[in-house]
Design an enzyme around this catalytic site. Sequence first.
Site, PDB file in Angstrom:
ATOM      1  CD  GLU A 141      -2.771  -1.432   0.217  1.00  0.00           C
ATOM      2  OE1 GLU A 141      -3.259  -0.456  -0.369  1.00  0.00           O
ATOM      3  OE2 GLU A 141      -2.996  -2.608  -0.122  1.00  0.00           O
TER       4      GLU A 141
ATOM      5  CB  THR B 117       0.050   4.385  -8.062  1.00  0.00           C
ATOM      6  OG1 THR B 117      -0.939   3.627  -7.366  1.00  0.00           O
ATOM      7  CG2 THR B 117      -0.631   5.565  -8.765  1.00  0.00           C
TER       8      THR B 117
ATOM      9  NE  ARG C 170      -6.414  -0.289  -2.492  1.00  0.00           N
ATOM     10  CZ  ARG C 170      -6.750  -1.333  -1.774  1.00  0.00           C
ATOM     11  NH1 ARG C 170      -7.838  -2.009  -2.061  1.00  0.00           N
ATOM     12  NH2 ARG C 170      -6.011  -1.719  -0.752  1.00  0.00           N
TER      13      ARG C 170
ATOM     14  CD  GLN D 227       0.723  -6.539   0.030  1.00  0.00           C
ATOM     15  OE1 GLN D 227       1.230  -6.765  -1.051  1.00  0.00           O
ATOM     16  NE2 GLN D 227      -0.016  -5.476   0.271  1.00  0.00           N
TER      17      GLN D 227
END
Length: 392
Positions: A57, A62, A199, A231
Amino acid sequence: MLSTVFGGMGSLCSRQKPLCEADTEETARAAEIERRITQETKAEQHIHKLLLLGAGESGKSTIFKQIKLLFQTGFSEAELRSYTSVIHANVFQTIKVLYDGTKELAQNDTNSSKYVVSLDNKEIGEKLSDIGSRWDYPCLTREIAKEIETLWNDAAIQGTYACGGMLQIPDCAQYFMENLERFSDVNYVPTKEDVLYARVRTSGVVEIQFSPVGENRKSGEVYRLYDVGGQRNERRKWIHLFEGVTAIIFCAAISEYDQLLFEDETKNRMMETKELFDWVLKETCFEKTSFMLFLNKFDIFEKKVQKVPLNVCEWFKDYQPMASGKQEVEHAYEFVKKKFEELYFQSSRPDRVDRVFKIYRTTALDQKLVKKTFKLVDETLRRRNLIEAGLL
Protein backbone atom coordinates in the site's frame (compact mmCIF):
# COMPACT_ATOMS: atom_id res chain seq x y z
CA MET A 1 46.24 -51.17 -57.31
CA LEU A 2 47.19 -47.49 -57.12
CA SER A 3 44.16 -46.60 -59.11
CA THR A 4 42.12 -48.56 -56.66
CA VAL A 5 43.71 -46.66 -53.76
CA PHE A 6 43.31 -43.25 -55.38
CA GLY A 7 39.86 -44.17 -56.45
CA GLY A 8 39.08 -45.10 -52.90
CA MET A 9 40.52 -41.83 -51.62
CA GLY A 10 38.52 -39.89 -54.16
CA SER A 11 35.35 -41.55 -53.09
CA LEU A 12 36.25 -40.84 -49.45
CA CYS A 13 36.76 -37.13 -50.17
CA SER A 14 33.54 -36.95 -52.11
CA ARG A 15 31.72 -38.54 -49.18
CA GLN A 16 33.29 -36.06 -46.68
CA LYS A 17 32.55 -32.93 -48.70
CA PRO A 18 28.95 -32.54 -47.43
CA LEU A 19 30.22 -33.10 -43.89
CA CYS A 20 32.78 -30.32 -44.33
CA GLU A 21 30.07 -27.95 -45.55
CA ALA A 22 27.87 -28.90 -42.60
CA ASP A 23 30.71 -28.15 -40.19
CA THR A 24 31.23 -24.77 -41.84
CA GLU A 25 27.53 -23.94 -41.56
CA GLU A 26 27.49 -25.04 -37.92
CA THR A 27 30.55 -22.90 -37.20
CA ALA A 28 28.88 -19.92 -38.91
CA ARG A 29 25.70 -20.40 -36.86
CA ALA A 30 27.71 -20.65 -33.64
CA ALA A 31 29.61 -17.47 -34.57
CA GLU A 32 26.31 -15.65 -35.27
CA ILE A 33 24.87 -16.76 -31.92
CA GLU A 34 28.04 -15.63 -30.18
CA ARG A 35 27.88 -12.28 -31.99
CA ARG A 36 24.26 -11.77 -30.94
CA ILE A 37 25.02 -12.68 -27.33
CA THR A 38 27.93 -10.22 -27.32
CA GLN A 39 25.71 -7.56 -28.91
CA GLU A 40 22.89 -8.14 -26.42
CA THR A 41 25.34 -8.18 -23.49
CA LYS A 42 26.78 -4.88 -24.70
CA ALA A 43 23.28 -3.43 -25.03
CA GLU A 44 22.37 -4.68 -21.55
CA GLN A 45 25.39 -2.87 -20.11
CA HIS A 46 23.78 0.41 -21.13
CA ILE A 47 20.49 -0.41 -19.40
CA HIS A 48 20.32 0.76 -15.80
CA LYS A 49 18.45 -1.49 -13.40
CA LEU A 50 16.05 0.21 -10.97
CA LEU A 51 14.34 -1.68 -8.17
CA LEU A 52 11.03 -0.30 -6.89
CA LEU A 53 10.65 -1.33 -3.24
CA GLY A 54 8.33 -0.51 -0.37
CA ALA A 55 5.80 -2.01 1.99
CA GLY A 56 2.29 -2.95 0.85
CA GLU A 57 0.00 0.00 0.00
CA SER A 58 2.96 2.37 -0.40
CA GLY A 59 1.92 3.44 -3.91
CA LYS A 60 4.67 1.57 -5.78
CA SER A 61 2.37 0.09 -8.39
CA THR A 62 0.76 3.46 -9.09
CA ILE A 63 4.24 4.89 -9.74
CA PHE A 64 4.87 1.94 -12.07
CA LYS A 65 1.66 2.63 -14.01
CA GLN A 66 2.55 6.32 -14.26
CA ILE A 67 5.89 5.39 -15.88
CA LYS A 68 4.02 3.33 -18.47
CA LEU A 69 1.77 6.31 -19.22
CA LEU A 70 4.54 8.92 -19.21
CA PHE A 71 7.46 7.25 -20.92
CA GLN A 72 5.92 4.42 -22.93
CA THR A 73 2.86 4.11 -25.17
CA GLY A 74 0.47 4.00 -22.23
CA PHE A 75 -2.43 1.53 -22.09
CA SER A 76 -4.09 0.10 -25.19
CA GLU A 77 -7.89 -0.06 -25.31
CA ALA A 78 -7.69 -3.80 -24.61
CA GLU A 79 -5.56 -3.13 -21.53
CA LEU A 80 -7.96 -0.43 -20.35
CA ARG A 81 -10.93 -2.79 -20.81
CA SER A 82 -9.12 -5.47 -18.80
CA TYR A 83 -9.35 -3.18 -15.77
CA THR A 84 -13.18 -3.10 -15.83
CA SER A 85 -13.52 -6.22 -13.68
CA VAL A 86 -10.75 -4.97 -11.36
CA ILE A 87 -12.53 -1.66 -10.75
CA HIS A 88 -15.88 -3.38 -10.22
CA ALA A 89 -14.20 -5.69 -7.70
CA ASN A 90 -12.60 -2.68 -5.97
CA VAL A 91 -16.04 -1.08 -5.60
CA PHE A 92 -17.53 -4.21 -3.98
CA GLN A 93 -14.47 -4.63 -1.71
CA THR A 94 -14.66 -0.98 -0.60
CA ILE A 95 -18.35 -0.97 0.30
CA LYS A 96 -17.89 -4.27 2.18
CA VAL A 97 -15.03 -2.84 4.28
CA LEU A 98 -17.17 0.22 5.08
CA TYR A 99 -20.31 -1.73 6.00
CA ASP A 100 -18.42 -4.33 8.07
CA GLY A 101 -16.53 -1.44 9.67
CA THR A 102 -19.78 0.04 11.02
CA LYS A 103 -20.39 -3.19 12.97
CA GLU A 104 -16.87 -3.20 14.39
CA LEU A 105 -17.06 0.44 15.47
CA ALA A 106 -20.59 -0.01 16.88
CA GLN A 107 -19.23 -2.74 19.16
CA ASN A 108 -16.07 -0.96 20.29
CA ASP A 109 -16.84 2.77 20.26
CA THR A 110 -18.40 4.52 23.26
CA ASN A 111 -20.73 6.41 20.93
CA SER A 112 -21.93 3.19 19.28
CA SER A 113 -25.24 4.58 17.96
CA LYS A 114 -23.26 6.81 15.59
CA TYR A 115 -22.24 3.73 13.60
CA VAL A 116 -25.59 1.95 13.38
CA VAL A 117 -26.83 1.75 9.78
CA SER A 118 -30.50 2.72 9.31
CA LEU A 119 -32.99 -0.15 9.12
CA ASP A 120 -33.84 0.72 5.52
CA ASN A 121 -30.19 0.30 4.47
CA LYS A 122 -29.31 -2.69 6.63
CA GLU A 123 -30.67 -5.23 4.13
CA ILE A 124 -28.69 -3.54 1.32
CA GLY A 125 -25.57 -3.61 3.50
CA GLU A 126 -25.87 -7.33 4.22
CA LYS A 127 -26.40 -8.10 0.55
CA LEU A 128 -23.38 -6.04 -0.54
CA SER A 129 -21.19 -7.44 2.24
CA ASP A 130 -22.04 -10.93 1.00
CA ILE A 131 -21.09 -9.99 -2.60
CA GLY A 132 -17.85 -8.46 -1.33
CA SER A 133 -16.92 -11.77 0.33
CA ARG A 134 -17.00 -13.75 -2.91
CA TRP A 135 -14.04 -14.78 -5.03
CA ASP A 136 -15.92 -13.96 -8.25
CA TYR A 137 -17.55 -10.54 -8.28
CA PRO A 138 -20.54 -9.76 -10.52
CA CYS A 139 -20.57 -6.92 -13.03
CA LEU A 140 -21.55 -3.60 -11.51
CA THR A 141 -25.05 -2.95 -12.82
CA ARG A 142 -26.97 0.33 -12.53
CA GLU A 143 -29.32 -1.29 -10.00
CA ILE A 144 -26.47 -2.42 -7.73
CA ALA A 145 -24.67 0.92 -8.19
CA LYS A 146 -27.75 2.76 -6.89
CA GLU A 147 -27.87 0.47 -3.85
CA ILE A 148 -24.18 1.12 -3.17
CA GLU A 149 -24.76 4.89 -3.50
CA THR A 150 -27.68 4.70 -1.07
CA LEU A 151 -25.57 2.84 1.48
CA TRP A 152 -22.58 5.18 0.94
CA ASN A 153 -24.79 8.17 1.84
CA ASP A 154 -25.93 6.56 5.11
CA ALA A 155 -24.68 8.62 8.10
CA ALA A 156 -23.16 5.52 9.75
CA ILE A 157 -21.11 4.72 6.62
CA GLN A 158 -19.91 8.32 6.38
CA GLY A 159 -18.92 8.22 10.05
CA THR A 160 -17.02 4.99 9.46
CA TYR A 161 -15.27 6.45 6.41
CA ALA A 162 -14.04 9.32 8.60
CA CYS A 163 -12.35 6.70 10.82
CA GLY A 164 -10.37 5.27 7.92
CA GLY A 165 -7.13 4.99 9.89
CA MET A 166 -8.67 2.38 12.18
CA LEU A 167 -9.89 0.17 9.35
CA GLN A 168 -8.53 -1.15 6.02
CA ILE A 169 -10.38 1.47 3.97
CA PRO A 170 -8.55 2.10 0.68
CA ASP A 171 -7.38 5.63 -0.17
CA CYS A 172 -9.44 5.48 -3.36
CA ALA A 173 -12.78 4.83 -1.61
CA GLN A 174 -14.25 8.28 -2.27
CA TYR A 175 -13.14 8.24 -5.93
CA PHE A 176 -14.92 4.92 -6.47
CA MET A 177 -18.10 6.07 -4.75
CA GLU A 178 -18.21 9.33 -6.73
CA ASN A 179 -17.98 7.49 -10.06
CA LEU A 180 -20.51 4.69 -9.54
CA GLU A 181 -22.84 5.83 -12.32
CA ARG A 182 -20.04 5.90 -14.89
CA PHE A 183 -18.58 2.58 -13.71
CA SER A 184 -21.97 0.86 -14.05
CA ASP A 185 -22.62 1.97 -17.61
CA VAL A 186 -22.94 -1.04 -19.95
CA ASN A 187 -20.45 0.57 -22.35
CA TYR A 188 -17.98 1.55 -19.62
CA VAL A 189 -14.31 1.58 -20.60
CA PRO A 190 -11.89 2.59 -17.80
CA THR A 191 -9.98 5.83 -18.27
CA LYS A 192 -6.27 6.25 -17.56
CA GLU A 193 -7.19 7.91 -14.27
CA ASP A 194 -9.41 4.95 -13.33
CA VAL A 195 -6.48 2.59 -13.98
CA LEU A 196 -4.24 4.66 -11.69
CA TYR A 197 -6.81 4.36 -8.90
CA ALA A 198 -7.43 0.64 -9.50
CA ARG A 199 -5.95 -1.59 -6.83
CA VAL A 200 -4.36 -4.90 -7.78
CA ARG A 201 -1.93 -6.36 -5.27
CA THR A 202 1.42 -6.94 -6.98
CA SER A 203 2.40 -10.61 -6.91
CA GLY A 204 5.80 -11.66 -8.14
CA VAL A 205 7.80 -9.30 -10.33
CA VAL A 206 6.77 -7.02 -13.20
CA GLU A 207 9.17 -4.93 -15.26
CA ILE A 208 9.15 -2.05 -17.71
CA GLN A 209 11.88 -0.48 -19.84
CA PHE A 210 11.82 3.28 -20.43
CA SER A 211 13.84 6.44 -20.98
CA PRO A 212 12.74 9.74 -19.39
CA VAL A 213 14.08 11.70 -22.39
CA GLY A 214 13.91 15.46 -22.03
CA GLU A 215 12.32 17.65 -24.69
CA ASN A 216 15.72 18.98 -25.82
CA ARG A 217 17.59 15.66 -25.95
CA LYS A 218 17.47 13.15 -28.78
CA SER A 219 18.65 10.29 -26.63
CA GLY A 220 18.88 9.49 -22.96
CA GLU A 221 19.61 6.83 -20.39
CA VAL A 222 17.61 3.62 -20.62
CA TYR A 223 16.19 2.17 -17.42
CA ARG A 224 14.58 -1.15 -16.59
CA LEU A 225 12.27 -0.73 -13.62
CA TYR A 226 11.22 -3.75 -11.55
CA ASP A 227 8.13 -3.62 -9.33
CA VAL A 228 7.81 -6.36 -6.73
CA GLY A 229 5.10 -7.25 -4.24
CA GLY A 230 5.34 -5.23 -1.04
CA GLN A 231 3.47 -7.56 1.31
CA ARG A 232 5.63 -9.65 3.62
CA ASN A 233 4.97 -12.96 1.84
CA GLU A 234 6.11 -11.43 -1.47
CA ARG A 235 9.50 -10.15 -0.30
CA ARG A 236 11.32 -13.48 -0.67
CA LYS A 237 10.85 -13.00 -4.44
CA TRP A 238 13.08 -9.91 -4.36
CA ILE A 239 16.34 -11.74 -3.66
CA HIS A 240 17.25 -12.75 -7.22
CA LEU A 241 16.87 -9.11 -8.34
CA PHE A 242 19.47 -7.71 -5.96
CA GLU A 243 22.51 -8.10 -8.20
CA GLY A 244 23.64 -5.27 -10.47
CA VAL A 245 21.09 -2.68 -9.31
CA THR A 246 21.91 0.91 -10.30
CA ALA A 247 19.41 2.45 -7.89
CA ILE A 248 16.65 1.57 -5.48
CA ILE A 249 13.50 3.66 -5.51
CA PHE A 250 12.00 3.13 -2.08
CA CYS A 251 8.37 4.23 -1.63
CA ALA A 252 7.22 5.24 1.84
CA ALA A 253 3.57 6.25 2.28
CA ILE A 254 3.95 9.06 4.82
CA SER A 255 0.17 9.36 5.25
CA GLU A 256 -0.05 5.91 6.85
CA TYR A 257 1.48 6.78 10.21
CA ASP A 258 -1.83 6.01 11.95
CA GLN A 259 -2.78 2.87 9.98
CA LEU A 260 -2.25 -0.86 10.45
CA LEU A 261 -0.91 -3.42 7.99
CA PHE A 262 -3.34 -5.32 5.78
CA GLU A 263 -1.52 -8.59 6.53
CA ASP A 264 -0.95 -7.92 10.26
CA GLU A 265 -3.44 -5.67 12.03
CA THR A 266 -1.23 -5.44 15.11
CA LYS A 267 1.54 -3.65 13.20
CA ASN A 268 1.65 0.06 12.39
CA ARG A 269 2.35 0.65 8.68
CA MET A 270 4.94 3.36 9.28
CA MET A 271 6.86 1.16 11.72
CA GLU A 272 6.84 -1.62 9.10
CA THR A 273 8.18 0.83 6.51
CA LYS A 274 10.92 1.95 8.89
CA GLU A 275 12.04 -1.65 9.54
CA LEU A 276 11.95 -2.54 5.85
CA PHE A 277 13.98 0.53 4.85
CA ASP A 278 16.52 -0.28 7.57
CA TRP A 279 16.81 -3.88 6.32
CA VAL A 280 17.30 -2.84 2.67
CA LEU A 281 19.96 -0.26 3.64
CA LYS A 282 22.00 -2.93 5.41
CA GLU A 283 22.00 -5.44 2.54
CA THR A 284 25.62 -6.02 1.45
CA CYS A 285 24.70 -6.22 -2.25
CA PHE A 286 23.51 -2.58 -2.12
CA GLU A 287 26.74 -1.10 -0.74
CA LYS A 288 27.29 0.94 -3.92
CA THR A 289 23.65 1.29 -4.94
CA SER A 290 22.04 4.72 -5.13
CA PHE A 291 18.94 5.26 -2.99
CA MET A 292 15.99 7.39 -4.12
CA LEU A 293 13.46 7.75 -1.32
CA PHE A 294 9.95 8.72 -2.43
CA LEU A 295 7.98 10.14 0.51
CA ASN A 296 4.68 9.31 -1.14
CA LYS A 297 1.00 10.14 -0.65
CA PHE A 298 1.78 13.72 0.36
CA ASP A 299 -1.70 14.77 -0.86
CA ILE A 300 -3.31 12.59 1.84
CA PHE A 301 -0.66 13.45 4.42
CA GLU A 302 -1.26 17.22 4.20
CA LYS A 303 -4.98 16.76 4.98
CA LYS A 304 -4.56 14.09 7.64
CA VAL A 305 -1.75 15.67 9.67
CA GLN A 306 -3.99 18.63 10.54
CA LYS A 307 -6.53 16.23 12.10
CA VAL A 308 -4.55 13.23 13.33
CA PRO A 309 -1.45 13.99 15.46
CA LEU A 310 1.80 12.73 13.96
CA ASN A 311 2.94 11.46 17.35
CA VAL A 312 0.32 8.66 17.39
CA CYS A 313 3.05 6.71 15.60
CA GLU A 314 5.72 5.27 17.92
CA TRP A 315 8.54 6.43 15.63
CA PHE A 316 7.24 10.01 15.75
CA LYS A 317 6.36 10.14 19.45
CA ASP A 318 8.79 13.04 20.04
CA TYR A 319 7.04 15.25 17.49
CA GLN A 320 5.78 18.60 18.78
CA PRO A 321 3.29 20.57 16.65
CA MET A 322 4.36 24.19 16.26
CA ALA A 323 1.83 25.87 13.97
CA SER A 324 -1.40 25.34 12.05
CA GLY A 325 -2.48 25.13 8.43
CA LYS A 326 0.21 24.96 5.74
CA GLN A 327 2.97 25.84 8.19
CA GLU A 328 2.12 22.81 10.31
CA VAL A 329 2.01 20.58 7.24
CA GLU A 330 5.51 21.70 6.21
CA HIS A 331 6.80 21.37 9.78
CA ALA A 332 5.41 17.82 10.04
CA TYR A 333 6.78 16.85 6.62
CA GLU A 334 10.28 18.11 7.46
CA PHE A 335 10.16 16.14 10.72
CA VAL A 336 9.31 12.92 8.87
CA LYS A 337 11.97 13.65 6.24
CA LYS A 338 14.59 14.16 8.95
CA LYS A 339 13.63 10.85 10.59
CA PHE A 340 14.29 9.00 7.34
CA GLU A 341 17.58 10.87 6.82
CA GLU A 342 18.73 9.91 10.33
CA LEU A 343 17.74 6.29 9.70
CA TYR A 344 19.70 6.28 6.45
CA PHE A 345 22.94 7.44 8.10
CA GLN A 346 22.44 5.22 11.17
CA SER A 347 21.88 2.13 9.02
CA SER A 348 24.65 2.80 6.50
CA ARG A 349 28.20 1.67 7.28
CA PRO A 350 30.86 4.45 7.14
CA ASP A 351 32.10 3.15 3.78
CA ARG A 352 28.60 3.44 2.30
CA VAL A 353 27.52 6.92 3.39
CA ASP A 354 28.90 8.50 0.22
CA ARG A 355 26.57 6.55 -2.06
CA VAL A 356 23.91 8.72 -3.71
CA PHE A 357 20.90 9.35 -1.45
CA LYS A 358 18.07 11.66 -2.46
CA ILE A 359 14.64 12.30 -0.99
CA TYR A 360 11.64 13.37 -3.10
CA ARG A 361 8.18 14.48 -2.02
CA THR A 362 5.72 12.59 -4.21
CA THR A 363 2.06 11.98 -4.91
CA ALA A 364 1.83 8.93 -7.16
CA LEU A 365 -1.49 10.05 -8.66
CA ASP A 366 -0.06 13.42 -9.76
CA GLN A 367 1.30 12.77 -13.25
CA LYS A 368 3.12 16.10 -13.61
CA LEU A 369 4.87 15.63 -10.27
CA VAL A 370 5.88 12.04 -11.09
CA LYS A 371 7.28 13.16 -14.46
CA LYS A 372 9.27 15.96 -12.82
CA THR A 373 10.55 13.60 -10.11
CA PHE A 374 11.77 10.98 -12.58
CA LYS A 375 13.59 13.62 -14.60
CA LEU A 376 15.38 14.66 -11.41
CA VAL A 377 16.20 11.00 -10.69
CA ASP A 378 17.51 10.65 -14.25
CA GLU A 379 19.73 13.73 -13.88
CA THR A 380 21.09 12.47 -10.55
CA LEU A 381 21.98 9.05 -11.95
CA ARG A 382 23.51 10.45 -15.13
CA ARG A 383 25.67 12.76 -13.04
CA ARG A 384 26.78 9.81 -10.91
CA ASN A 385 27.73 7.88 -14.07
CA LEU A 386 29.84 10.82 -15.29
CA ILE A 387 31.61 11.07 -11.94
CA GLU A 388 32.38 7.33 -11.94
CA ALA A 389 33.72 7.65 -15.49
CA GLY A 390 36.02 10.47 -14.33
CA LEU A 391 34.31 13.00 -16.60
CA LEU A 392 33.17 15.25 -13.71
